[in-house]
Design an enzyme around this catalytic site. Structure first.
Site, mmCIF file in Angstrom:
data_model
loop_
_atom_site.group_PDB
_atom_site.id
_atom_site.type_symbol
_atom_site.label_atom_id
_atom_site.label_comp_id
_atom_site.label_asym_id
_atom_site.label_seq_id
_atom_site.Cartn_x
_atom_site.Cartn_y
_atom_site.Cartn_z
ATOM 1 N N ARG A 43 -27.773 -28.993 34.679
ATOM 2 C CA ARG A 43 -27.695 -29.076 33.212
ATOM 3 C C ARG A 43 -27.433 -27.708 32.574
ATOM 4 O O ARG A 43 -26.789 -27.636 31.533
ATOM 5 C CB ARG A 43 -28.974 -29.688 32.651
ATOM 6 C CG ARG A 43 -29.009 -31.176 32.905
ATOM 7 C CD ARG A 43 -30.199 -31.829 32.271
ATOM 8 N NE ARG A 43 -29.985 -33.274 32.187
ATOM 9 C CZ ARG A 43 -30.881 -34.134 31.783
ATOM 10 N NH1 ARG A 43 -32.078 -33.716 31.401
ATOM 11 N NH2 ARG A 43 -30.611 -35.427 31.729
ATOM 12 N N GLY A 358 -29.620 -39.209 35.892
ATOM 13 C CA GLY A 358 -30.945 -39.423 36.477
ATOM 14 C C GLY A 358 -30.905 -39.567 37.979
ATOM 15 O O GLY A 358 -30.331 -38.740 38.688
ATOM 16 N N GLY A 381 -30.729 -41.793 30.182
ATOM 17 C CA GLY A 381 -30.888 -42.771 29.097
ATOM 18 C C GLY A 381 -29.662 -42.825 28.195
ATOM 19 O O GLY A 381 -29.206 -43.902 27.803
#
Ligand code: AMP
Length: 404
Positions: A43, A358, A381
């Site tokens: 990330r 995820g 999500g």
């Protein structure tokens, strides 16, 4: 996605940021081990393009993010972004000034003191409960640290939080390059995907993916179910499931999905054989067609792998959301590994291959296929909500006009 046509991107020449403070929402919610060491910096790496672009454009870069789920009533050292700032500085090869908070007069004055091209990291926005509970009010406070706002936190775009939606109401705004990359990858899957389009949905719970399963049946040609959620579907189909994870309150939903798939002529595939054990720690795992009483299934078996791989081999678009078994343990990892390999093969012959965030991203990373797929989403999500066809609040905020 049509409603996002009005989103401006950070590289728009009219987004004139030279010498200005640009407050950038990044998603630095990285996984950490018990010693507070970062276990995957994907990330942080994915945010570098936007940060470097702003540095090149001589902006003063003020970064903000959340990390974990602190209680929101003050500083909690284990959720501090300090370690992240250190890693960012290494990757960026430039100094990153770490702040002790994200709002207040002192932080604002430090942002003003930044020189063009310098980078500052604000402390975890979730140390303030207002980030989640009073987003507009908190967004106004955060906005004091910038002249412009850039959101590049795709993984947080499904949250109507202060640093995502609130701040966009007070500053001229643009989306970052990571958000563009994510939308460009998901766009073709949402509108007019190459066909056959195959989706593989796995993971622990049906209840987490109700909307996605339903929405996928409107779009795909084949839907394969794996992971624990397969057993709720198999129970609905009167197949023996032993002690496998079953959500009894979702049996009706699973039944409705069988009906929908039949009506829409979608192939809904379920496992035919399984890797079973008495429990996750039981090392005497074995392959069976019928799950015996007292045993639970933790992975798909070889016949199922062959069936799923065959269906993927003709696909022109493939989406993976969720692992097919407990891939974290070697004896239950074969199904997920084989599907990752099939994804890589599909990509090699030119298919569009997208991996939801995820656990599926972690699996693709673990088995070494990161470079063998078209796109791995940074948002778990957020990617699921996008696939569901929901409008993500963070994107809606970016599509709104600049404040007067
Ligand atoms: P999710 O967060 O819903 O994507 O679920 C991911 C988790 O599901 C992973 O940690 C897997 O270990 C777990 N999982 C996958 N298959 C099974 C299974 N058959 N039984 C129990 N857990 C599973």
């Amino acid at each position: 996605m049509g409603s996002f046509d009005t989103i401006r991107y950070v590289d728009d020449p009219k987004f004139a940021v030279e010498g200005k403070r640009v407050l950038v929402r990044v998603d630095f919610n990285v996984p950490m081990d018990n010693n507070g060491m970062i276990t995957s910096d994907v990330r942080i790496r994915e945010a570098l393009s936007t940060i470097k672009l702003l540095q090149k454009r001589k902006a003063k870069v003020v970064l903000m993010s959340h990390l974990g789920r602190p209680t929101g009533v003050g500083q909690e050292p284990r959720f501090s972004l300090k370690t992240v700032a250190v890693r960012l500085a290494e990757l960026l090869k430039s100094d990153v000034q770490m702040m002790s908070d994200c709002v207040g007069d002192y932080i604002k004055s430090r942002s003003i003191d930044l020189k063009s091209g310098e980078v500052m990291m604000l402390e975890n926005v979730r140390f303030h409960v207002r980030e989640t509970k009073h987003p507009d009010d908190f967004g106004k406070d955060l906005a004091r640290n910038g002249d412009f706002f850039v959101n590049d936190a795709f993984g947080s775009c499904h949250r109507a939080h202060g640093s995502v939606t609130g701040v966009a109401k007070y500053l001229p705004h643009a989306a970052g390059l990571l958000i563009r990359k994510e939308l460009e990858a998901f766009g073709p899957l949402l509108n007019n995907p190459p066909r056959p389009y195959v989706a593989i949905l796995g993971g622990a719970k049906v209840s987490d993916k109700l909307g996605v399963i339903d929405a996928m049946l409107d779009r795909v040609n084949t839907l394969m179910i794996g992971g624990a959620m397969a057993y709720t579907f198999l129970k609905t189909a009167d197949r023996p499931v032993g002690k496998s994870l079953v959500e009894d309150d979702q049996l009706k939903f699973a039944h409705n999905m069988f009906v929908k798939a039949a009506e829409e002529h979608i192939s809904l595939m379920l496992p035919d054989d399984h890797v079973v054990a008495a429990n996750m720690d039981d090392e005497s795992a074995k392959v069976v067609d019928k799950i015996p009483d007292g045993m639970a299934a933790f992975d798909i078996g070889p016949k199922t792998i062959t069936k799923y791989v065959k269906a993927i081999s003709t696909a022109k678009a493939v989406m993976l959301a969720g692992p097919l078994g407990v891939f974290e343990r070697e004896r239950f990892a074969n199904g997920t590994r084989a599907i990752c390999q099939a994804l890589a093969d599909a990509h090699k012959r030119g298919a569009l291959v997208v991996v939801g965030g995820g656990d599926s991203a972690a699996a693709v990373e673990k088995f070494g296929f990161v470079k063998n797929v078209t796109h791995i989403s940074t948002g778990g999500g957020a990617s699921l909500e996008l696939l569901e066809g929901k409008e993500l609040p963070g994107l809606v905020a970016l599509a709104a006009p600049d404040p007067k």
